[in-house]
Design a protein around this motif. Structure first.
Motif, mmCIF file in Angstrom:
data_model
loop_
_atom_site.group_PDB
_atom_site.id
_atom_site.type_symbol
_atom_site.label_atom_id
_atom_site.label_comp_id
_atom_site.label_asym_id
_atom_site.label_seq_id
_atom_site.Cartn_x
_atom_site.Cartn_y
_atom_site.Cartn_z
ATOM 1 N N GLY B 127 10.517 -4.700 -6.677
ATOM 2 C CA GLY B 127 11.606 -4.027 -5.963
ATOM 3 C C GLY B 127 11.096 -2.954 -5.011
ATOM 4 O O GLY B 127 11.707 -2.694 -3.971
ATOM 5 N N GLN B 128 9.967 -2.323 -5.346
ATOM 6 C CA GLN B 128 9.379 -1.304 -4.478
ATOM 7 C C GLN B 128 8.959 -1.931 -3.144
ATOM 8 O O GLN B 128 9.213 -1.391 -2.077
ATOM 9 C CB GLN B 128 8.162 -0.667 -5.166
ATOM 10 C CG GLN B 128 8.502 0.049 -6.454
ATOM 11 C CD GLN B 128 9.115 1.404 -6.204
ATOM 12 O OE1 GLN B 128 8.576 2.214 -5.476
ATOM 13 N NE2 GLN B 128 10.260 1.652 -6.822
ATOM 14 N N ALA B 131 12.107 -3.051 -1.162
ATOM 15 C CA ALA B 131 12.800 -1.945 -0.508
ATOM 16 C C ALA B 131 12.058 -1.548 0.767
ATOM 17 O O ALA B 131 12.654 -1.324 1.816
ATOM 18 C CB ALA B 131 12.914 -0.761 -1.455
ATOM 19 N N ALA B 132 10.719 -1.478 0.680
ATOM 20 C CA ALA B 132 9.935 -1.087 1.852
ATOM 21 C C ALA B 132 10.061 -2.111 2.970
ATOM 22 O O ALA B 132 10.293 -1.764 4.132
ATOM 23 C CB ALA B 132 8.469 -0.903 1.460
ATOM 24 N N GLU B 139 3.744 -5.314 5.993
ATOM 25 C CA GLU B 139 3.091 -5.584 4.725
ATOM 26 C C GLU B 139 2.012 -4.527 4.460
ATOM 27 O O GLU B 139 1.852 -4.032 3.349
ATOM 28 C CB GLU B 139 2.460 -6.978 4.797
ATOM 29 C CG GLU B 139 2.418 -7.692 3.492
ATOM 30 C CD GLU B 139 1.975 -9.135 3.647
ATOM 31 O OE1 GLU B 139 2.153 -9.713 4.745
ATOM 32 O OE2 GLU B 139 1.445 -9.672 2.677
ATOM 33 N N HIS B 145 1.248 2.706 1.509
ATOM 34 C CA HIS B 145 2.010 3.925 1.233
ATOM 35 C C HIS B 145 2.953 3.830 0.049
ATOM 36 O O HIS B 145 3.447 4.838 -0.430
ATOM 37 C CB HIS B 145 2.798 4.337 2.478
ATOM 38 C CG HIS B 145 1.919 4.737 3.618
ATOM 39 N ND1 HIS B 145 1.448 6.015 3.761
ATOM 40 C CD2 HIS B 145 1.373 4.015 4.621
ATOM 41 C CE1 HIS B 145 0.666 6.064 4.835
ATOM 42 N NE2 HIS B 145 0.603 4.856 5.363
ATOM 43 N N VAL B 146 3.207 2.604 -0.405
ATOM 44 C CA VAL B 146 4.135 2.465 -1.531
ATOM 45 C C VAL B 146 3.455 1.829 -2.751
ATOM 46 O O VAL B 146 3.491 2.382 -3.847
ATOM 47 C CB VAL B 146 5.376 1.624 -1.122
ATOM 48 C CG1 VAL B 146 6.291 1.388 -2.315
ATOM 49 C CG2 VAL B 146 6.142 2.331 -0.005
ATOM 50 N N PRO B 149 -0.520 3.543 -3.957
ATOM 51 C CA PRO B 149 -0.461 4.830 -4.668
ATOM 52 C C PRO B 149 0.057 4.689 -6.095
ATOM 53 O O PRO B 149 -0.434 5.359 -7.006
ATOM 54 C CB PRO B 149 0.513 5.663 -3.826
ATOM 55 C CG PRO B 149 0.469 5.059 -2.476
ATOM 56 C CD PRO B 149 0.212 3.593 -2.677
ATOM 57 N N GLN B 150 1.032 3.803 -6.287
ATOM 58 C CA GLN B 150 1.562 3.615 -7.637
ATOM 59 C C GLN B 150 0.596 2.818 -8.500
ATOM 60 O O GLN B 150 0.455 3.068 -9.696
ATOM 61 C CB GLN B 150 2.918 2.913 -7.586
ATOM 62 C CG GLN B 150 3.970 3.755 -6.886
ATOM 63 C CD GLN B 150 5.346 3.118 -6.898
ATOM 64 O OE1 GLN B 150 5.825 2.667 -7.934
ATOM 65 N NE2 GLN B 150 5.987 3.069 -5.747
ATOM 66 N N ALA B 227 1.940 14.793 -10.759
ATOM 67 C CA ALA B 227 2.201 14.662 -9.316
ATOM 68 C C ALA B 227 3.386 13.746 -9.059
ATOM 69 O O ALA B 227 3.700 12.881 -9.841
ATOM 70 C CB ALA B 227 0.964 14.129 -8.605
#
Ligand SMILES: Nc1ncnc2c1ncn2[C@@H]1O[C@H](COP(=O)(O)OP(=O)(O)O)[C@@H](O)[C@H]1O
Ligand SMILES: [Mg+2]
Lengths: 318, 227
Positions: B127-128, B131-132, B139, B145-146, B149-150, B227
């Motif tokens: 879903g992340q 959404a992006a 891509e 950026h999404v 990092p996760q 963070a």
């Protein structure tokens, strides 16, 4: 605004959409209703190419977002080798075209088709195609599960796309030698100002620096909505925006969507909130067995349903 | 041998061969491990992205390298890098052993790291990404950026373990006398014949290194969580 032409979608052997066509006018509000698993989400996701339709075309404001579907262009079919062969076998033009469509004969042979056929497809594509990323910038989407970016603050969530896309714009202008009026800083400042204005509009400006994990479901979904609005979309797609919410938070999200309706936003909403669909829709589409089984005004659909499945469905949900 | 001679021998070894154990051994071990981990993480990330990409032959090649590295002993890979490959490609004879050893360590680390990164990327909710992409992001931007990092946050513990494993695995490089801690052991033992004392010292050094590292990593993880 949006033109959905004969969309088919298969997941492996599962045929979810079997030829769906519809048109979304500017300023129109359309609701998609139907039982769970009927393909409402799939149809919505085909509109912004999160799913690639197996056949069919999606057009947005006269621009083609999908590959060319030869079956939607008679002249393309007629230019194919398969058509020529069928004509030589004695079929009439109409028979040959029908046979090719019905038996999906071109699909099998895409690669080996005639030069003229390939050239025609290429020409249609080049003349009309719009990159999916560009199209999506003008189509906001809101998901059932909110899908806020967990690694970014609320402000970061809202500004990520406007900032990144602004940077791309600057880079492209520079490369093309066009004069550049924006800077990295001005793009960021504008995006942040807009984000704060939107947050104020929903009364959540004090959450700008919070992370999504600290927000309630209703807050998350309202922020997801303004995250999409920050791109100034021409159309908004909602996929059951209130289904994952606790009942007491449904109202605040529906109110925000209604506010958007009033402002004249074009939208397509998949929803199980029949009262809401009835209140705001210009047109309601009942999705069933891979087709749009019935469509009409809320009055027609809810008061005078014709299709047996639609009657059953309404009896269960109303 | 009494305990007192054992400990006094250790004291003597430490004072006389301090520079061999610490200045050379620890330095080279940490250097090798750092190069292996940094290079391995970068190469591993490239492997992971390549394997998710669309270029078929590249996917197969990466898959093959990863499977071979994970399916054969490290020592064998070192032999391959230092002895076998130069036989096949004589040009490699010009290459220093320590370079060959480092390259093998990097590729080995990359193979394991790429699998860690791949599973870390997979663990990020689809879903992340959706959404992006629905906002019109490419891509690449979405990944950078999404998703990454996760993913990095998810895999930090596993990457830390990999770092500690690599520190210990550099000991195998002593087979080629490249100067890390186990090489120090071989040198000092050769001079003094105090096998047991030397082994105790290098054991303690490895333990202090890995223990300190794991504590440092735990702290870094805790900070990332906030963070
Ligand atoms: N990515 C996918 N892979 C395989 N099957 C899928 C996928 N997405 C949806 N489906 C299947 O397609 C059907 C329609 O799904 P969906 O469009 O989500 O229905 P709805 O939104 O109406 O509940 C379901 O049977 C679902 O399991
Ligand atoms: Mg759905």
């Amino acid at each position: 605004m949006l033109d959905i032409k004969n969309i088919y979608k298969n997941f492996g052997d599962l045929k979810v959409l079997k030829g769906v066509s519809t048109h979304v006018e500017k300023g129109e509000v359309i609701s998609l209703i139907g039982v769970s698993g009927s393909g409402k989400s799939t149809l919505l996701r085909c509109m912004n190419l999160l799913e690639t339709p197996t056949f069919g075309e999606v057009w947005m404001e006269g621009k083609l977002l999908t590959p060319v579907d030869p079956y939607l262009h008679a002249e393309v079919i007629q230019a194919s080798n398969t058509y020529k062969k069928l004509r030589e076998e004695g079929l009439s033009d109409e028979e040959a075209v029908r046979k090719i469509k019905d038996e999906d004969l071109l699909h099998e042979k895409h690669g080996r088709e005639g030069k003229e056929y390939t050239a025609l497809i290429k020409k249609i594509y080049q003349e009309n195609h719009l990159d999916a990323n560009l199209a999506r910038q003008k189509m906001g989407m809101v998901f059932q599960q909110f899908n806020l970016f967990n690694n970014l603050t609320v402000l970061g969530n809202i500004t990520l796309a406007p900032v990144k896309i602004g940077m791309d714009r600057i880079r492209k202008a520079k490369r093309a030698g066009r004069p550049v009026t924006e800077t990295k800083e001005s793009v960021r400042a504008a995006a942040e100002k807009k984000a704060m204005d939107l947050l104020k509009r929903i009364g959540l400006e004090d959450k700008a620096d919070s992370y999504p994990s600290s927000l309630s479901g209703g807050q998350k979904q309202r922020i997801a909505i303004i995250r999409a609005l920050a791109m100034d979309p021409d159309v908004m797609l909602f996929d059951e925006p209130t289904s994952a919410l606790d009942p007491e938070m449904v109202g605040e999200v529906l109110d925000l969507i209604k506010e958007l309706v009033k402002s004249g936003m074009t939208m397509v909403v998949v929803t199980h909130e029949m009262g809401f669909a009835r209140e705001v829709s210009d047109r309601v589409l009942f999705v069933d067995e891979g087709y749009i089984k019935e469509e009409g005004t809320p009055e027609e659909i809810f008061r005078h349903p014709k299709d047996a499945h639609l009657k059953d469905f309404l009896a269960k949900v109303l | 041998m009494s305990f007192s001679t054992f400990f006094s021998n250790i004291g003597m070894l430490l004072s006389r061969y301090w520079h061999v154990f610490v200045l050379e051994g620890v330095k080279y071990t940490l250097l090798l491990a750092a190069i292996a981990v940094v290079g391995g993480t970068i190469l591993g990330a490239l492997f992971a992205l390549g394997k998710r990409g669309k270029i078929r032959p590249l996917k197969w090649l990466i898959g093959a390298v990863v499977e071979v590295v994970r399916g054969t002993p490290m020592l064998l890979q070192l032999y391959a890098g230092v002895f076998m490959l130069p036989r096949i490609f004589p040009i490699l004879n010009e290459v220093d052993d320590i370079v060959s050893v480092t390259v093998v360590l990097v590729i080995n680390s990359a193979a394991y790291t790429s699998e860690i990164i791949r599973s870390g990327i997979q663990a990020v909710d689809i879903g992340q990404t959706e959404a992006a992409r629905s906002l019109g992001l490419s891509e690449r931007t979405t990944m950078l950026h999404v998703v990454l990092p996760q993913a990095v946050k998810n895999i930090l513990p596993a990457l830390g373990n990999e770092f500690i494993t690599v520190v210990k695995e550099t000991s195998l490089a002593s087979t080629f006398f490249v100067g890390e801690i186990m090489t120090s052991y071989l040198k000092v033992k050769g001079n003094t014949y105090l096998t047991l004392e030397c082994l105790t010292i290098v054991g303690a050094i490895y333990f202090i290194l890995t223990f300190t590292l794991s504590k440092l990593l735990q702290r870094a993880e805790r900070r990332m969580k906030h963070a």
